[in-house]
Design a protein around this motif. Structure first.
Motif, PDB file in Angstrom:
ATOM      1  N   ALA A 219       8.661 -12.862  -9.867  1.00 27.08           N
ATOM      2  CA  ALA A 219       7.411 -12.198  -9.494  1.00 27.08           C
ATOM      3  C   ALA A 219       6.431 -12.192 -10.660  1.00 27.08           C
ATOM      4  N   LEU A 220       6.943 -12.020 -11.897  1.00 27.87           N
ATOM      5  CA  LEU A 220       6.074 -12.068 -13.080  1.00 27.87           C
ATOM      6  C   LEU A 220       5.445 -13.454 -13.227  1.00 27.87           C
ATOM      7  N   THR A 221       6.264 -14.494 -13.017  1.00 27.55           N
ATOM      8  CA  THR A 221       5.753 -15.864 -13.100  1.00 27.55           C
ATOM      9  C   THR A 221       4.652 -16.080 -12.077  1.00 27.55           C
ATOM     10  N   GLU A 222       4.868 -15.580 -10.870  1.00 32.21           N
ATOM     11  CA  GLU A 222       3.872 -15.713  -9.805  1.00 32.21           C
ATOM     12  C   GLU A 222       2.591 -14.961 -10.153  1.00 32.21           C
ATOM     13  N   LEU A 223       2.748 -13.769 -10.739  1.00 28.67           N
ATOM     14  CA  LEU A 223       1.590 -12.969 -11.125  1.00 28.67           C
ATOM     15  C   LEU A 223       0.774 -13.663 -12.208  1.00 28.67           C
ATOM     16  N   VAL A 224       1.468 -14.180 -13.246  1.00 27.11           N
ATOM     17  CA  VAL A 224       0.766 -14.864 -14.339  1.00 27.11           C
ATOM     18  C   VAL A 224       0.042 -16.098 -13.819  1.00 27.11           C
ATOM     19  N   GLN A 225       0.702 -16.873 -12.975  1.00 27.09           N
ATOM     20  CA  GLN A 225       0.074 -18.078 -12.424  1.00 27.09           C
ATOM     21  C   GLN A 225      -1.137 -17.725 -11.581  1.00 27.09           C
ATOM     22  N   ALA A 226      -1.045 -16.649 -10.818  1.00 26.32           N
ATOM     23  CA  ALA A 226      -2.182 -16.211 -10.003  1.00 26.32           C
ATOM     24  C   ALA A 226      -3.353 -15.782 -10.883  1.00 26.32           C
ATOM     25  N   LYS A 227      -3.041 -15.101 -11.998  1.00 25.22           N
ATOM     26  CA  LYS A 227      -4.094 -14.693 -12.934  1.00 25.22           C
ATOM     27  C   LYS A 227      -4.785 -15.916 -13.528  1.00 25.22           C
ATOM     28  N   ILE A 228      -4.000 -16.943 -13.870  1.00 27.86           N
ATOM     29  CA  ILE A 228      -4.572 -18.168 -14.440  1.00 27.86           C
ATOM     30  C   ILE A 228      -5.505 -18.843 -13.447  1.00 27.86           C
ATOM     31  N   GLU A 229      -5.100 -18.833 -12.181  1.00 26.20           N
ATOM     32  CA  GLU A 229      -5.880 -19.514 -11.145  1.00 26.20           C
ATOM     33  C   GLU A 229      -6.941 -18.617 -10.516  1.00 26.20           C
ATOM     34  N   GLY A 230      -7.014 -17.351 -10.963  1.00 30.51           N
ATOM     35  CA  GLY A 230      -8.025 -16.437 -10.439  1.00 30.51           C
ATOM     36  C   GLY A 230      -7.742 -15.949  -9.039  1.00 30.51           C
ATOM     37  N   LYS A 231      -6.497 -15.972  -8.648  1.00 29.87           N
ATOM     38  CA  LYS A 231      -6.118 -15.520  -7.309  1.00 29.87           C
ATOM     39  C   LYS A 231      -5.583 -14.100  -7.372  1.00 29.87           C
ATOM     40  N   THR A 232      -5.447 -13.493  -6.223  1.00 30.98           N
ATOM     41  CA  THR A 232      -4.853 -12.165  -6.128  1.00 30.98           C
ATOM     42  C   THR A 232      -3.541 -12.268  -5.354  1.00 30.98           C
ATOM     43  N   ILE A 233      -2.613 -11.435  -5.720  1.00 32.44           N
ATOM     44  CA  ILE A 233      -1.319 -11.425  -5.047  1.00 32.44           C
ATOM     45  C   ILE A 233      -1.226 -10.207  -4.151  1.00 32.44           C
ATOM     46  N   LYS A 234      -0.781 -10.442  -2.936  1.00 35.05           N
ATOM     47  CA  LYS A 234      -0.630  -9.351  -1.988  1.00 35.05           C
ATOM     48  C   LYS A 234       0.450  -8.407  -2.481  1.00 35.05           C
ATOM     49  N   LYS A 235       0.145  -7.124  -2.446  1.00 34.28           N
ATOM     50  CA  LYS A 235       1.086  -6.117  -2.911  1.00 34.28           C
ATOM     51  C   LYS A 235       2.326  -6.122  -2.031  1.00 34.28           C
ATOM     52  N   ARG A 236       3.476  -6.159  -2.667  1.00 35.70           N
ATOM     53  CA  ARG A 236       4.724  -6.156  -1.917  1.00 35.70           C
ATOM     54  C   ARG A 236       5.049  -4.754  -1.422  1.00 35.70           C
ATOM     55  N   GLU A 237       5.414  -4.677  -0.167  1.00 40.55           N
ATOM     56  CA  GLU A 237       5.785  -3.394   0.414  1.00 40.55           C
ATOM     57  C   GLU A 237       7.248  -3.103   0.072  1.00 40.55           C
ATOM     58  N   PRO A 238       7.531  -1.869  -0.311  1.00 42.31           N
ATOM     59  CA  PRO A 238       8.929  -1.530  -0.595  1.00 42.31           C
ATOM     60  C   PRO A 238       9.780  -1.621   0.661  1.00 42.31           C
ATOM     61  N   GLU A 239      11.047  -1.992   0.474  1.00 41.44           N
ATOM     62  CA  GLU A 239      11.946  -2.086   1.619  1.00 41.44           C
ATOM     63  C   GLU A 239      12.154  -0.709   2.234  1.00 41.44           C
ATOM     64  N   LYS A 240      12.096  -0.682   3.565  1.00 41.35           N
ATOM     65  CA  LYS A 240      12.313   0.579   4.265  1.00 41.35           C
ATOM     66  C   LYS A 240      13.798   0.848   4.363  1.00 41.35           C
ATOM     67  N   ARG A 241      14.144   2.080   4.107  1.00 43.78           N
ATOM     68  CA  ARG A 241      15.548   2.480   4.179  1.00 43.78           C
ATOM     69  C   ARG A 241      15.728   3.432   5.344  1.00 43.78           C
ATOM     70  N   ASP A 242      16.628   3.041   6.245  1.00 42.83           N
ATOM     71  CA  ASP A 242      16.889   3.880   7.401  1.00 42.83           C
ATOM     72  C   ASP A 242      17.593   5.159   6.963  1.00 42.83           C
ATOM     73  N   ASN A 243      17.249   6.241   7.644  1.00 42.75           N
ATOM     74  CA  ASN A 243      17.922   7.497   7.381  1.00 42.75           C
ATOM     75  C   ASN A 243      19.291   7.484   8.057  1.00 42.75           C
ATOM     76  N   VAL A 244      20.330   7.443   7.249  1.00 43.32           N
ATOM     77  CA  VAL A 244      21.680   7.406   7.791  1.00 43.32           C
ATOM     78  C   VAL A 244      22.158   8.832   8.008  1.00 43.32           C
ATOM     79  N   ILE A 245      22.342   9.165   9.275  1.00 42.81           N
ATOM     80  CA  ILE A 245      22.810  10.510   9.603  1.00 42.81           C
ATOM     81  C   ILE A 245      24.328  10.527   9.743  1.00 42.81           C
ATOM     82  N   ASP A 246      24.868   9.515  10.389  1.00 40.92           N
ATOM     83  CA  ASP A 246      26.296   9.434  10.658  1.00 40.92           C
ATOM     84  C   ASP A 246      26.867   8.199   9.979  1.00 40.92           C
TER      85      ASP A 246
END
Length: 277
Positions: A219-246
């Motif tokens: 992800a760091l490599t992708e971020l640096v490359q995007a900065k070099i090329e003047g692009k923006t990277i879509k913010k990654r959404e955190p993985e959703k964790r199901d509420n385990v009741i049982d």
């Protein structure tokens, strides 16, 4: 470019000796690294040592190690005083004894290095040591001064390579009883144990390091490359964790068992078992 030895010395035990080079087995060259820069100017920031009282810069030749006393004063320890503590051990790996390969807890493993012979004559000697270790299924426990520290080493075979792994000392490894609470001794019924075993069986595999990647470094490599090329990277959404009741129902879902009756074991033995200790 051929790798360079980070240390050179001699392996010794009894009348056997062999000149070797130590080559780091772990590389950080592929990792993204950063410099600290001045946000205003874009220039790199230099690290300096300053006197804590006067604020003056302390030049390298005036920097010395000091041990702090309870009253805040320091005892000065000179470099030559440190080097003279074990003068006979410099550049020598002294084998203490040989032991079974699995006798040392891997918790004590620190950093691995490749051992390579320095000359053709040393190649023969190191080959003899390697073949003996393989035939006897043992490893060599040794001691050496490495990078200004007294270190214990475990010399063992990994395929056709001779590996020297530095070991942590006992005082460096935290006691699990002092650091963590023990796993509670809980009784589980047969269905839960069978479901957990079924999930483990479904996901059985072998370790192949090429199948895994450092997602953060990628992800760091992708971020640096995007900065070099003047692009923006879509913010990654955190993985959703199901509420385990049982817990049992979560095991059923993971095992792909929808019918509760189908998940029950066919045996008519005891209905509850203690977890394996």
């Amino acid at each position: 470019m051929a790798p360079r030895a980070v240390w050179r010395g001699t392996i010794k035990f009894a009348d056997f000796q062999c000149d070797v080079g130590l080559y780091t087995a772990i590389s950080s060259s592929e990792k993204i690294s950063f410099n600290i820069i001045n946000r205003k100017t874009g220039n790199r920031v230099e690290r300096q040592y300053l006197d804590s009282e006067t604020g003056d810069k302390v030049e390298r030749d005036q920097q010395v190690k000091g041990y702090e006393l309870e009253n805040g004063d320091h005892i000065v320890i000179e470099g030559d005083e440190l080097s003279e503590l074990m003068p006979d051990g410099n550049k020598v790996i002294r084998v203490k004894n040989f032991l079974e390969c699995d006798e040392i807890d891997k918790l004590y493993f620190d950093k691995p290095y490749y051992l390579s012979p320095s000359t053709d004559e040393d190649r023969e000697a190191l080959s003899l040591l390697a073949q003996t270790l393989r035939e006897r299924q043992v490893a060599a426990l040794a001691e050496a001064i490495l990078f200004r520290r007294n270190r214990m080493l475990l010399i063992r075979l990994d395929g056709d390579a001779v590996i020297a792994t530095t070991l942590n000392y006992d005082y460096e490894v935290r006691s699990q009883t002092a650091a963590f609470k023990s796993i509670p001794d809980i009784e589980f019924d047969d269905e839960m144990l069978e479901l957990a075993a079924h999930i483990i069986k479904k996901r059985a595999g072998k370790f192949d390091p090429s199948h895994y990647s450092d997602r953060y470094n990628d992800a760091l490599t992708e971020l640096v490359q995007a900065k070099i090329e003047g692009k923006t990277i879509k913010k990654r959404e955190p993985e959703k964790r199901d509420n385990v009741i049982d817990l049992k129902e979560a095991l059923r879902q993971s095992a792909g068992v929808s019918d509760k009756k189908a998940a029950k074991p066919k045996s008519s033995g005891t209905t509850k078992r203690k977890k394996a200790s």
